[in-house]
Design a protein around this motif. Structure first.
Motif, PDB file in Angstrom:
ATOM      1  N   ALA A 147      44.597  11.369 -13.137  1.00 27.99           N
ATOM      2  CA  ALA A 147      43.166  11.631 -12.981  1.00 27.99           C
ATOM      3  C   ALA A 147      42.356  10.943 -14.068  1.00 27.99           C
ATOM      4  O   ALA A 147      42.831  10.711 -15.181  1.00 27.99           O
ATOM      5  CB  ALA A 147      42.900  13.131 -13.020  1.00 27.99           C
ATOM      6  N   SER A 148      41.102  10.636 -13.736  1.00 28.31           N
ATOM      7  CA  SER A 148      40.151  10.051 -14.683  1.00 28.31           C
ATOM      8  C   SER A 148      38.912  10.927 -14.757  1.00 28.31           C
ATOM      9  O   SER A 148      38.550  11.581 -13.771  1.00 28.31           O
ATOM     10  CB  SER A 148      39.733   8.638 -14.235  1.00 28.31           C
ATOM     11  OG  SER A 148      40.840   7.773 -14.179  1.00 28.31           O
ATOM     12  N   VAL A 149      38.265  10.918 -15.920  1.00 28.02           N
ATOM     13  CA  VAL A 149      37.002  11.637 -16.064  1.00 28.02           C
ATOM     14  C   VAL A 149      35.877  10.696 -15.638  1.00 28.02           C
ATOM     15  O   VAL A 149      35.856   9.516 -16.007  1.00 28.02           O
ATOM     16  CB  VAL A 149      36.801  12.149 -17.507  1.00 28.02           C
ATOM     17  CG1 VAL A 149      36.766  11.025 -18.523  1.00 28.02           C
ATOM     18  CG2 VAL A 149      35.534  12.997 -17.604  1.00 28.02           C
ATOM     19  N   ARG A 150      34.936  11.224 -14.851  1.00 29.77           N
ATOM     20  CA  ARG A 150      33.848  10.393 -14.317  1.00 29.77           C
ATOM     21  C   ARG A 150      32.497  11.037 -14.623  1.00 29.77           C
ATOM     22  O   ARG A 150      32.357  12.257 -14.590  1.00 29.77           O
ATOM     23  CB  ARG A 150      34.017  10.200 -12.809  1.00 29.77           C
ATOM     24  CG  ARG A 150      32.982   9.270 -12.214  1.00 29.77           C
ATOM     25  CD  ARG A 150      33.449   8.555 -10.965  1.00 29.77           C
ATOM     26  NE  ARG A 150      33.430   9.352  -9.759  1.00 29.77           N
ATOM     27  CZ  ARG A 150      33.494   8.831  -8.525  1.00 29.77           C
ATOM     28  NH1 ARG A 150      33.575   7.510  -8.358  1.00 29.77           N
ATOM     29  NH2 ARG A 150      33.502   9.621  -7.472  1.00 29.77           N
ATOM     30  N   ASP A 151      31.530  10.201 -14.920  1.00 30.19           N
ATOM     31  CA  ASP A 151      30.197  10.693 -15.263  1.00 30.19           C
ATOM     32  C   ASP A 151      29.378  10.984 -14.005  1.00 30.19           C
ATOM     33  O   ASP A 151      29.875  10.889 -12.876  1.00 30.19           O
ATOM     34  CB  ASP A 151      29.467   9.700 -16.175  1.00 30.19           C
ATOM     35  CG  ASP A 151      29.314   8.315 -15.552  1.00 30.19           C
ATOM     36  OD1 ASP A 151      29.371   8.186 -14.305  1.00 30.19           O
ATOM     37  OD2 ASP A 151      29.140   7.344 -16.301  1.00 30.19           O
ATOM     38  N   THR A 152      28.106  11.348 -14.210  1.00 32.73           N
ATOM     39  CA  THR A 152      27.197  11.693 -13.122  1.00 32.73           C
ATOM     40  C   THR A 152      25.869  10.959 -13.334  1.00 32.73           C
ATOM     41  O   THR A 152      25.747  10.121 -14.226  1.00 32.73           O
ATOM     42  CB  THR A 152      26.937  13.214 -13.092  1.00 32.73           C
ATOM     43  OG1 THR A 152      26.163  13.566 -14.251  1.00 32.73           O
ATOM     44  CG2 THR A 152      28.237  13.998 -13.101  1.00 32.73           C
ATOM     45  N   ARG A 153      24.860  11.316 -12.526  1.00 35.50           N
ATOM     46  CA  ARG A 153      23.509  10.776 -12.728  1.00 35.50           C
ATOM     47  C   ARG A 153      22.682  11.675 -13.636  1.00 35.50           C
ATOM     48  O   ARG A 153      21.469  11.490 -13.751  1.00 35.50           O
ATOM     49  CB  ARG A 153      22.791  10.624 -11.384  1.00 35.50           C
ATOM     50  CG  ARG A 153      23.223   9.377 -10.594  1.00 35.50           C
ATOM     51  CD  ARG A 153      22.594   9.309  -9.199  1.00 35.50           C
ATOM     52  NE  ARG A 153      21.182   9.635  -9.194  1.00 35.50           N
ATOM     53  CZ  ARG A 153      20.664  10.727  -8.622  1.00 35.50           C
ATOM     54  NH1 ARG A 153      21.437  11.613  -8.035  1.00 35.50           N
ATOM     55  NH2 ARG A 153      19.369  10.932  -8.638  1.00 35.50           N
ATOM     56  N   LYS A 154      23.314  12.622 -14.317  1.00 40.37           N
ATOM     57  CA  LYS A 154      22.600  13.511 -15.240  1.00 40.37           C
ATOM     58  C   LYS A 154      22.458  12.795 -16.582  1.00 40.37           C
ATOM     59  O   LYS A 154      23.074  13.154 -17.583  1.00 40.37           O
ATOM     60  CB  LYS A 154      23.344  14.832 -15.378  1.00 40.37           C
ATOM     61  CG  LYS A 154      23.423  15.608 -14.065  1.00 40.37           C
ATOM     62  CD  LYS A 154      24.288  16.848 -14.197  1.00 40.37           C
ATOM     63  CE  LYS A 154      24.411  17.572 -12.851  1.00 40.37           C
ATOM     64  NZ  LYS A 154      25.284  18.761 -12.935  1.00 40.37           N
ATOM     65  N   THR A 155      21.637  11.761 -16.569  1.00 39.98           N
ATOM     66  CA  THR A 155      21.472  10.894 -17.727  1.00 39.98           C
ATOM     67  C   THR A 155      20.046  10.994 -18.266  1.00 39.98           C
ATOM     68  O   THR A 155      19.139  11.485 -17.591  1.00 39.98           O
ATOM     69  CB  THR A 155      21.761   9.431 -17.346  1.00 39.98           C
ATOM     70  OG1 THR A 155      20.953   9.068 -16.215  1.00 39.98           O
ATOM     71  CG2 THR A 155      23.228   9.239 -16.971  1.00 39.98           C
ATOM     72  N   THR A 156      19.846  10.505 -19.482  1.00 39.83           N
ATOM     73  CA  THR A 156      18.511  10.480 -20.080  1.00 39.83           C
ATOM     74  C   THR A 156      17.677   9.407 -19.398  1.00 39.83           C
ATOM     75  O   THR A 156      18.114   8.255 -19.321  1.00 39.83           O
ATOM     76  CB  THR A 156      18.609  10.170 -21.587  1.00 39.83           C
ATOM     77  OG1 THR A 156      19.530  11.073 -22.197  1.00 39.83           O
ATOM     78  CG2 THR A 156      17.245  10.282 -22.245  1.00 39.83           C
ATOM     79  N   PRO A 157      16.498   9.748 -18.870  1.00 37.70           N
ATOM     80  CA  PRO A 157      15.674   8.727 -18.205  1.00 37.70           C
ATOM     81  C   PRO A 157      15.487   7.499 -19.094  1.00 37.70           C
ATOM     82  O   PRO A 157      15.117   7.595 -20.254  1.00 37.70           O
ATOM     83  CB  PRO A 157      14.348   9.454 -17.955  1.00 37.70           C
ATOM     84  CG  PRO A 157      14.756  10.894 -17.802  1.00 37.70           C
ATOM     85  CD  PRO A 157      15.862  11.090 -18.802  1.00 37.70           C
ATOM     86  N   HIS A 288      24.632  14.504 -20.530  1.00 40.46           N
ATOM     87  CA  HIS A 288      23.479  15.390 -20.740  1.00 40.46           C
ATOM     88  C   HIS A 288      23.645  16.344 -21.917  1.00 40.46           C
ATOM     89  O   HIS A 288      22.675  16.977 -22.332  1.00 40.46           O
ATOM     90  CB  HIS A 288      23.104  16.151 -19.469  1.00 40.46           C
ATOM     91  CG  HIS A 288      24.044  17.242 -19.035  1.00 40.46           C
ATOM     92  ND1 HIS A 288      24.421  18.301 -19.830  1.00 40.46           N
ATOM     93  CD2 HIS A 288      24.668  17.442 -17.834  1.00 40.46           C
ATOM     94  CE1 HIS A 288      25.225  19.098 -19.163  1.00 40.46           C
ATOM     95  NE2 HIS A 288      25.404  18.595 -17.956  1.00 40.46           N
ATOM     96  N   SER A 289      24.861  16.449 -22.474  1.00 42.25           N
ATOM     97  CA  SER A 289      25.052  17.422 -23.546  1.00 42.25           C
ATOM     98  C   SER A 289      25.858  16.904 -24.731  1.00 42.25           C
ATOM     99  O   SER A 289      26.282  17.685 -25.576  1.00 42.25           O
ATOM    100  CB  SER A 289      25.749  18.680 -23.000  1.00 42.25           C
ATOM    101  OG  SER A 289      24.932  19.335 -22.058  1.00 42.25           O
TER     102      SER A 289
END
Length: 303
Positions: A147-157, A288-289
Motif C-alpha cells: 500500500a501507498s499513502v495518497r494525498d487529497t485536494r484538502k490543500t492550502t489555496p 491540511h494539518s
C-alpha cells in the motif's frame, strides 16, 4: 519601488524537474514579498545594513525531519536578490532526512536583500518540509506492504502544486491535482444522478477517457461501482474486516481495480489497514494539518 528579478534558467530547470511551474511559483513569490513589504521598504534591514554589504548565510534545520522545497528557496532568493547578485549552493537534496543543525542551503548575496527574502523563503521551506516529514511517517509505517499513502485536494489555496510536491518528497503519491484530470464520484454526485451506475455513465459520456473513482460505503455498493467500470473505488469508513472483504470481492470481480481506504485513519493504524490488502490510503492531514518543520537562516560571514 521594489525590483523583482527573473528566475535563472538553472532554477527554472530545477523547478521543472520537480514538476513545478516556474512562472506560477514566481507569481506566488512576488505576491508574498509584496505582502511583506506592504508597498514600502524593509525598514529594519535598510536602517541597519549598508547597501553595499554582502554576506554568506546558511539555511539550517532546527529539528529532525525530511526537507522539501530547496528549489523554492532558490527561487525566492533569486526573485529578491537577482541571479547575478547572488550565489546559492544546495548542501543536501530534497527528500533527504535532516537532523538538528543540518545545513541545507548556502547563500551569498547582498545582506539587506537576503534578509528581506528570509521570511518568505523560510515560510515555504518550513511548511513544505513539514508536509514531507509527516508524509514520511506514514510511508515508513507502510514500508514492506503493497500500500501507498495518497494525498487529497484538502490543500492550502494557491499552494496545491507545492504541497503535492512535498508529499512526493515524503514518499507519498498524489491523487488528482484538480477537478478536471480525474472524476471522483462521491455520495452527493450519486444522489444527484440517481445512482452509482447513472453517475458513472454520465461522467463517461462527458469525458470518455478520464479515470473514474467512485466512493462507496458498503461492499454491495462497491460491487455496483466495479460492475459499472470504475478504475478506483474509495472505500470510506470501512472496518479492517470490511476492508478484507472488499479486497476479496475486488479480487474476484476485477483485480485491476484499485481500492483506496479513507475515513478516520491514523498513522498508528496505517499498517493494520495496509495489511488488509488495500492499494492506497487516503490521508487529508498530509496537507491540511502538517506541522511546520523548523528551519532558520544564519549569517555565517559578512564579506
Amino acid at each position: 519601488m521594489f525590483v523583482f528579478h527573473p528566475l535563472s534558467e538553472t532554477t527554472r530547470r530545477h523547478l521543472l524537474d520537480a514538476g513545478l511551474d516556474p512562472d506560477a511559483l514566481s507569481g506566488l513569490i512576488r505576491h508574498a514579498i509584496a505582502e511583506d513589504l506592504m508597498g514600502g521598504i524593509d525598514v529594519t534591514s535598510t536602517a541597519t545594513i549598508p547597501a553595499e554589504q554582502r554576506s554568506i548565510a546558511t539555511f539550517g534545520a532546527r529539528e529532525a525531519g525530511v526537507v522539501a522545497g530547496l528549489p523554492v528557496v532558490a527561487a525566492v532568493v533569486e526573485t529578491v536578490c537577482g541571479d547575478t547578485a547572488s550565489e546559492l549552493k544546495y548542501l543536501v537534496r530534497d527528500a533527504s532526512r535532516v537532523e538538528p543543525g543540518t545545513k541545507v542551503v548556502a547563500v551569498t548575496a547582498p545582506t539587506r536583500l537576503m534578509l528581506t527574502a528570509e521570511r518568505t523563503a523560510l515560510n515555504l521551506l518550513c511548511h513544505l518540509s513539514g508536509v514531507a516529514s509527516l508524509t514520511r511517517k506514514w510511508a515508513d509505517a507502510l514500508e514492506g506492504t503493497s500500500a501507498s499513502v495518497r494525498d487529497t485536494r484538502k490543500t492550502t489555496p494557491g499552494l496545491r502544486a507545492l504541497e503535492k510536491y512535498a508529499v512526493r518528497c515524503g514518499g507519498g503519491v498524489n491523487h488528482r491535482m484538480g477537478l478536471s484530470d480525474m472524476a471522483l464520484v462521491k455520495d452527493n454526485h450519486v444522489a444527484a444522478a440517481g445512482g452509482v451506475v447513472e453517475a458513472y455513465t454520465r461522467v463517461k459520456a462527458l469525458e470518455a477517457s478520464i479515470p473514474v473513482q467512485i466512493e462507496v460505503d458498503s461492499v454491495d455498493v462497491m460491487r455496483l461501482a466495479i460492475d459499472a467500470g470504475a478504475d478506483d473505488v474509495l472505500i470510506d469508513n470501512f472496518t479492517p474486516d470490511q476492508m478484507r472483504e472488499a479486497v476479496r470481492v475486488r479480487n474476484e470481480m476485477n483485480p485491476n481495480v484499485r481500492l483506496e481506504a479513507s475515513g478516520g485513519l491514523t498513522v498508528d493504524t496505517a499498517r493494520q489497514v495496509a495489511e488488509t490488502g488495500v492499494d492506497l490510503i487516503a490521508v487529508g492531514e498530509l496537507t491540511h494539518s502538517a506541522r511546520v518543520l523548523d528551519f532558520g537562516l544564519d549569517l555565517q560571514e559578512v564579506l
